[in-house]
Design a protein around this motif. Structure first.
Motif, PDB file in Angstrom:
ATOM      1  N   MET A 118      -1.751   1.302 -11.910  1.00  0.00           N
ATOM      2  CA  MET A 118      -1.579   1.318 -10.463  1.00  0.00           C
ATOM      3  C   MET A 118      -2.008  -0.010  -9.845  1.00  0.00           C
ATOM      4  N   LEU A 119      -3.103  -0.559 -10.328  1.00  0.00           N
ATOM      5  CA  LEU A 119      -3.596  -1.832  -9.801  1.00  0.00           C
ATOM      6  C   LEU A 119      -2.593  -2.954 -10.074  1.00  0.00           C
ATOM      7  N   ASP A 120      -2.018  -2.963 -11.260  1.00  0.00           N
ATOM      8  CA  ASP A 120      -1.016  -3.981 -11.605  1.00  0.00           C
ATOM      9  C   ASP A 120       0.235  -3.829 -10.735  1.00  0.00           C
ATOM     10  N   PHE A 121       0.644  -2.590 -10.497  1.00  0.00           N
ATOM     11  CA  PHE A 121       1.817  -2.339  -9.655  1.00  0.00           C
ATOM     12  C   PHE A 121       1.560  -2.833  -8.233  1.00  0.00           C
ATOM     13  N   PHE A 122       0.365  -2.567  -7.707  1.00  0.00           N
ATOM     14  CA  PHE A 122       0.003  -3.011  -6.356  1.00  0.00           C
ATOM     15  C   PHE A 122       0.086  -4.533  -6.248  1.00  0.00           C
ATOM     16  N   HIS A 123      -0.467  -5.239  -7.223  1.00  0.00           N
ATOM     17  CA  HIS A 123      -0.426  -6.699  -7.192  1.00  0.00           C
ATOM     18  C   HIS A 123       0.999  -7.218  -7.340  1.00  0.00           C
ATOM     19  N   ALA A 124       1.809  -6.527  -8.141  1.00  0.00           N
ATOM     20  CA  ALA A 124       3.208  -6.929  -8.286  1.00  0.00           C
ATOM     21  C   ALA A 124       3.951  -6.767  -6.970  1.00  0.00           C
ATOM     22  N   VAL A 178       0.840  -1.208   0.000  1.00  0.00           N
ATOM     23  CA  VAL A 178       0.000   0.000   0.000  1.00  0.00           C
ATOM     24  C   VAL A 178       0.872   1.254   0.000  1.00  0.00           C
ATOM     25  N   TRP A 179       1.889   1.292   0.878  1.00  0.00           N
ATOM     26  CA  TRP A 179       2.722   2.489   0.944  1.00  0.00           C
ATOM     27  C   TRP A 179       3.523   2.676  -0.350  1.00  0.00           C
ATOM     28  N   ALA A 180       4.068   1.592  -0.890  1.00  0.00           N
ATOM     29  CA  ALA A 180       4.846   1.688  -2.136  1.00  0.00           C
ATOM     30  C   ALA A 180       3.966   2.201  -3.275  1.00  0.00           C
ATOM     31  N   THR A 181       2.727   1.721  -3.322  1.00  0.00           N
ATOM     32  CA  THR A 181       1.800   2.156  -4.375  1.00  0.00           C
ATOM     33  C   THR A 181       1.410   3.612  -4.186  1.00  0.00           C
TER      34      THR A 181
END
Length: 342
Positions: free
Chosen positions: A329-335, A121-124
């Motif tokens: 953003m959603l893809d980055f969060f899952h990654a 969450v913080w990274a995203t």
């Protein structure tokens, strides 16, 4: 030395002295506290963080907790924005629709491992939202998640997707509300502090909540059956922020010191804490003899199919809120959730 050189030197010394005086200024932040006494989030995260802030600023910034909540639990963002308190912890889903960008990180089936969710969450947030004025009225210091959500009932087995139909289930976020609707249930949007009365009075059949919150708010007396959903029903995102005027009273050096012990550091603390608390809570439930159902692969696939519109709805909502490529953003969060440990 000429007059102008002497004047310039004097001015420089005065500026330096003024900066030192500002840096040495002591500031006390009034923190609106609403967590119950002894609750792990307060004792094992907020209290150590408060101590870390005081240590990092060599005691110049102190945080004074209120004996009770200032305003209502659901209004903590505005309490800080309006200066009724200088600092508080805000569950963002208690203000549904107000922070749509963040809702991406509360979608279901992402992870049931809390040690990964808060750091992700913080990274995203840092990568996609920090410069977008998502929280324009306050100064964000930390963004993290609580324990992941499963569902607890007064005896109802919800490990089959069809069994959700007609069930009255407490919810606390737009994502959870929509999940219950898509499964044919009736969402009841209430704070966790009201769940005991609602369940004991038969107003609700169950509640979505993290396992540690079930025990922390002593809800296991009325909700005796758990359905564990692999990947979880999502989580709720928490913001800790400071009033801008109060923040401006803190020297720049101390602001930087505070940020060093906030953000990613708090996210890691939250992740480790909530993973430990979830494991301990489930062990305590098993020891108590609570019924625990686990949704199997076939029913989970059926549930995901029915809940699928939720992600598409969020993508449209995020675009309407001004995000150019919310899928990125959603893809980055899952990654981030799936990064190798360590």
């Amino acid at each position: 030395m000429s007059f102008f050189n002497r004047a310039g030197l004097l001015a420089g010394l005065m500026l330096a002295a003024g900066a030192a005086a500002v840096q040495a200024q002591e500031v006390t932040l009034r923190y609106s506290n609403w967590l119950p006494a002894g609750y792990a989030l307060d004792v094992e995260l907020m209290e150590p963080w408060i101590a870390a802030i005081e240590q990092a600023t060599q005691g110049r910034v102190k945080i004074q907790k209120s004996p009770k909540v200032v305003g209502s639990v659901a209004s903590q963002y505005d309490v800080v924005a309006d200066g009724m308190a200088d600092m508080s912890l805000m569950v963002l889903s208690y203000a549904p629709g107000r922070f749509p960008q963040v809702e991406a990180m509360e979608l279901p089936f992402a992870s049931d491992d809390e040690s990964r969710t808060s750091p992700a969450v913080w990274a995203t947030y840092e990568r996609f939202l920090a410069d977008k004025d998502v929280f324009p009225d306050v100064v964000p210091l930390a963004l993290f998640q609580t324990g992941v959500f499963h569902v607890f009932t007064t005896g109802r087995d919800l490990s089959a997707a069809d069994n959700w139909k007609g069930a009255k289930i407490r919810t606390s976020s737009p994502s959870l509300t929509r999940i219950i609707e898509l499964l044919g249930g009736t969402p009841i949007n209430k704070p966790v502090s009201e769940v005991y009365e609602l369940a004991s009075g038969g107003v609700i059949d169950g509640a979505t909540t993290p396992p540690d919150a079930l025990l922390g708010f002593k809800l296991d007396d009325v909700l005796d059956t758990m359905t564990f959903v692999p990947g979880s029903l999502g989580s709720t995102t928490v913001l800790v922020s400071v009033n801008p005027d109060a923040w401006a009273r803190i020297s720049e050096a101390d602001q930087q010191a505070i940020r060093q012990v906030s953000g990613a550091a708090v996210a890691r603390m939250s992740g480790d804490l909530h993973r430990k608390e979830t494991e301990a809570a489930i062990a305590a439930m098993q020891a108590k003899g609570m019924t625990i159902h686990r949704m199997g692969d076939a029913e989970l696939a059926r549930m995901k199919e029915r809940v699928a519109p939720l992600t598409a709805e969020w993508l449209e909502k995020a675009k309407a809120a001004g995000m150019e490529d919310p899928q990125e953003m959603l893809d980055f969060f899952h990654a981030q959730l799936n990064r190798p440990a360590g």
